[in-house]
Design a protein around this motif. Sequence first.
Motif, PDB file in Angstrom:
ATOM      1  N   PHE A 468      35.145  15.665  99.241  1.00 31.87           N
ATOM      2  CA  PHE A 468      34.913  16.711  98.245  1.00 31.87           C
ATOM      3  C   PHE A 468      35.326  16.178  96.876  1.00 31.87           C
ATOM      4  CE2 PHE A 468      39.333  17.326  99.190  1.00 31.87           C
ATOM      5  CZ  PHE A 468      39.893  17.735  97.996  1.00 31.87           C
ATOM      6  N   SER A 469      34.824  16.862  95.880  1.00 31.27           N
ATOM      7  CA  SER A 469      35.168  16.478  94.508  1.00 31.27           C
ATOM      8  C   SER A 469      35.083  17.714  93.620  1.00 31.27           C
ATOM      9  CB  SER A 469      34.221  15.389  93.985  1.00 31.27           C
ATOM     10  OG  SER A 469      32.878  15.862  93.987  1.00 31.27           O
ATOM     11  N   VAL A 470      35.909  17.684  92.578  1.00 33.08           N
ATOM     12  CA  VAL A 470      35.890  18.782  91.609  1.00 33.08           C
ATOM     13  C   VAL A 470      34.804  18.475  90.588  1.00 33.08           C
ATOM     14  CG1 VAL A 470      37.196  20.040  89.875  1.00 33.08           C
ATOM     15  CG2 VAL A 470      38.333  19.262  91.975  1.00 33.08           C
ATOM     16  N   ASN A 477      42.823  28.639  86.894  1.00 34.28           N
ATOM     17  CA  ASN A 477      42.716  29.293  88.202  1.00 34.28           C
ATOM     18  C   ASN A 477      41.276  29.343  88.722  1.00 34.28           C
ATOM     19  OD1 ASN A 477      41.670  31.100  86.382  1.00 34.28           O
ATOM     20  ND2 ASN A 477      42.880  32.861  87.080  1.00 34.28           N
ATOM     21  N   ALA A 478      40.403  28.489  88.195  1.00 32.52           N
ATOM     22  CA  ALA A 478      39.005  28.481  88.664  1.00 32.52           C
ATOM     23  C   ALA A 478      38.428  27.076  88.510  1.00 32.52           C
ATOM     24  CB  ALA A 478      38.158  29.487  87.899  1.00 32.52           C
ATOM     25  N   VAL A 479      37.827  26.564  89.602  1.00 35.29           N
ATOM     26  CA  VAL A 479      37.195  25.238  89.593  1.00 35.29           C
ATOM     27  C   VAL A 479      35.888  25.322  90.388  1.00 35.29           C
ATOM     28  CG1 VAL A 479      39.332  23.925  89.332  1.00 35.29           C
ATOM     29  CG2 VAL A 479      38.524  24.531  91.624  1.00 35.29           C
ATOM     30  N   ILE A 480      34.981  24.391  90.087  1.00 33.98           N
ATOM     31  CA  ILE A 480      33.746  24.263  90.866  1.00 33.98           C
ATOM     32  C   ILE A 480      33.872  23.010  91.730  1.00 33.98           C
ATOM     33  CG2 ILE A 480      31.259  23.895  90.769  1.00 33.98           C
ATOM     34  CD1 ILE A 480      31.182  25.471  88.195  1.00 33.98           C
ATOM     35  N   ILE A 481      33.667  23.157  92.999  1.00 34.36           N
ATOM     36  CA  ILE A 481      33.911  22.084  93.968  1.00 34.36           C
ATOM     37  C   ILE A 481      32.630  21.795  94.738  1.00 34.36           C
ATOM     38  CG2 ILE A 481      35.220  21.412  96.033  1.00 34.36           C
ATOM     39  CD1 ILE A 481      37.458  23.269  95.080  1.00 34.36           C
ATOM     40  N   TYR A 482      32.373  20.492  94.899  1.00 35.65           N
ATOM     41  CA  TYR A 482      31.287  20.060  95.784  1.00 35.65           C
ATOM     42  C   TYR A 482      31.907  19.326  96.981  1.00 35.65           C
ATOM     43  CZ  TYR A 482      27.436  17.313  97.704  1.00 35.65           C
ATOM     44  OH  TYR A 482      26.526  16.753  98.560  1.00 35.65           O
ATOM     45  N   ASP A 495      26.262  20.435 103.120  1.00 34.27           N
ATOM     46  CA  ASP A 495      27.101  20.357 101.934  1.00 34.27           C
ATOM     47  C   ASP A 495      27.119  21.731 101.280  1.00 34.27           C
ATOM     48  OD1 ASP A 495      24.621  20.596 100.789  1.00 34.27           O
ATOM     49  OD2 ASP A 495      24.758  18.804  99.536  1.00 34.27           O
ATOM     50  N   VAL A 496      28.085  21.935 100.406  1.00 27.87           N
ATOM     51  CA  VAL A 496      28.232  23.239  99.756  1.00 27.87           C
ATOM     52  C   VAL A 496      28.793  23.033  98.357  1.00 27.87           C
ATOM     53  CG1 VAL A 496      30.518  23.603 100.754  1.00 27.87           C
ATOM     54  CG2 VAL A 496      29.193  25.575  99.986  1.00 27.87           C
ATOM     55  N   LEU A 497      28.272  23.775  97.406  1.00 30.32           N
ATOM     56  CA  LEU A 497      28.753  23.767  96.016  1.00 30.32           C
ATOM     57  C   LEU A 497      29.227  25.186  95.710  1.00 30.32           C
ATOM     58  CD1 LEU A 497      28.980  22.226  93.272  1.00 30.32           C
ATOM     59  CD2 LEU A 497      26.721  23.146  92.740  1.00 30.32           C
ATOM     60  N   TYR A 498      30.495  25.318  95.393  1.00 30.33           N
ATOM     61  CA  TYR A 498      31.035  26.671  95.234  1.00 30.33           C
ATOM     62  C   TYR A 498      32.101  26.702  94.135  1.00 30.33           C
ATOM     63  CZ  TYR A 498      34.952  24.909  98.040  1.00 30.33           C
ATOM     64  OH  TYR A 498      36.010  24.187  98.515  1.00 30.33           O
TER      65      TYR A 498
END
Length: 614
Positions: A468-470, A477-482, A495-498
Amino acid sequence: MNSSPLPNGRLLPDSQSWNSSGSDEDLEAEPGPGPHGGVLEFSGVLSKWTNYIHGWQDRWVMLKNNTLSYYKSQDEREYGCRGSLCLSKAVITPHEFDECRLDISVNDSVWYLRAQDPEHRNQWIDSIELHRAESGYGSESSLRRHGSMLSLTSATSGYSATSTSSFKKGHSLREKLSEMETFRDILCRQVDTLQKYFDGCADAVHRDELQRDKIVEDDEDDFPTTRSDGEFLHNNNGSKEKLFQCLSHKGINGIDFKGEAITFKATTAGILATLSHCIDLMVKREDSWQKRLDKEMEKRRRVEEAYKSALCELKKKSHFGGPDYEEGPNSLINEDEFFDAVEAALDRQDKIEEQSQCEKSRILRSNSVPSGDAYSTVGSHRFAEKVEEMVKNHMTYSLQDVGGDANWQLVVEEGEMKVYRREVEENGIVLDPLKATHSVKGVTGHEVCDYFWDTDVRNDWETTVENFSVVETLSDNAVIIYQTHKRVWPASQRDVLYLSAIRKILANNENDPDTWLVCNFSVDHENAQPNNRCVRAKINIGMICQTLVSPPEGDKEISRDNILCKITYVANVNPGGWAPASVLRAVAKREYPKFLKRFTSYVQEKTAGKPILF
């Protein structure tokens, strides 16, 4: 000495046997080269085919009494023959290309013989045919003689075909059919003989009528008229005995009608008896053949099943991981095999994780967790409104009771942990929402949510993620992670992007428990577009943690024994592609409880002995 009259006026002694045709030709024995009018023995060396190992071997072959026998050598004749064939029904076939070879076959037995040159081969063939003819199986006349004697013998014993050795019980159906062929030839010749007799009779009667009319016209003195040969044509009392003797002798060649009739009757009786015996044999064999057929069909069925099973296993091994066995509605793998493969892969991952967990437990992390005030604000990033909407939805619906019209079904219950499910499908894709409740002692909601949200410790407890990677940090308090998940064959890799956000929920009154929430929901980002290697899944996950504190006794300070974290975990996952519904539900039922127990145990381990973080 008694004698019997012949049609030509000669006498035959009663002690002398004669055949059914009654002709002079058949009464004479056919002379041969032997001293007694028979056929001489014929012997010599021929090469006989033995087998594929020894090939052609020289053997001493002897032809005697319509029987062909062979010995290992001429000197070993006294030890007896090694094999023999009766030539009565034998078929002699000169080879088409090899001028020295001849094949002799009787039913299923075949002898392959080879002479030293074509001349010797022709001598053997001529000798065999001569023996066959002498025994009654060669020329047509000898065949008729053989058949008539056989039938006449049957006739003298009361027309019973079973009185001769040819009709003894126990003979095979093949032999009986051979007898039927012989009878057919005999009967055809007898029919021809009787037909000649009837034609001769008809001609004689016709000539007699013409001659009688002529005599009536010319003879007015009632004196007998004689012919030049001295035979009477007509006398005063109208007797035609002499006339018929003359006509019979000259017109129908002296055929014995009575003898032929008896022979004909005996031959037909033999045919009927042989047919009856054939029917009995076939009826007896029918049950045996039917049983053998049933056994063969059962063997064939088992062999076909084994072949199909082996072929299926071979295809699986040769195409393991091939495109035809990937997940999808046209996959060659069935649901049971799909589930077994997924379960086996998950078991392997669990073993690997157990081994790596021992190594991870040696490393102690000292994380500085920010205070709760940093997580109580929404932020000013572009997804702020979406985050606020998700937080409100989770706080409104996720904490609702599982009873009523929600149709939640309890699928797992292990101690304090309960897992519920609602079955939902859209376009054939399973979208079952899952809800789990759990109570964990000795940890706070803040600690549980922080470990769940912190990407630095993600690999310590998450075993299904490959990497995973940011992609983007939106706020504190908020990040997008793949992240990509480990592939479980035959399912495709996901895979998921959230967007992952952690929030502290402000209490409305002093009696409300301290509440924290982490929400993960799918978003789109230009730096993490979908690719062909993975199937993009969509998620909407919320973890709500409430801290319950029981007052300590006396003046004691609050310890971890006085705190309890009540966890509500809600997951809505769209796998992004087709997979068997039963497999997805079974995997979810298995993996979610394991995930919760693994994660909460990790948090308890990491917080043990540390100050309580509210």
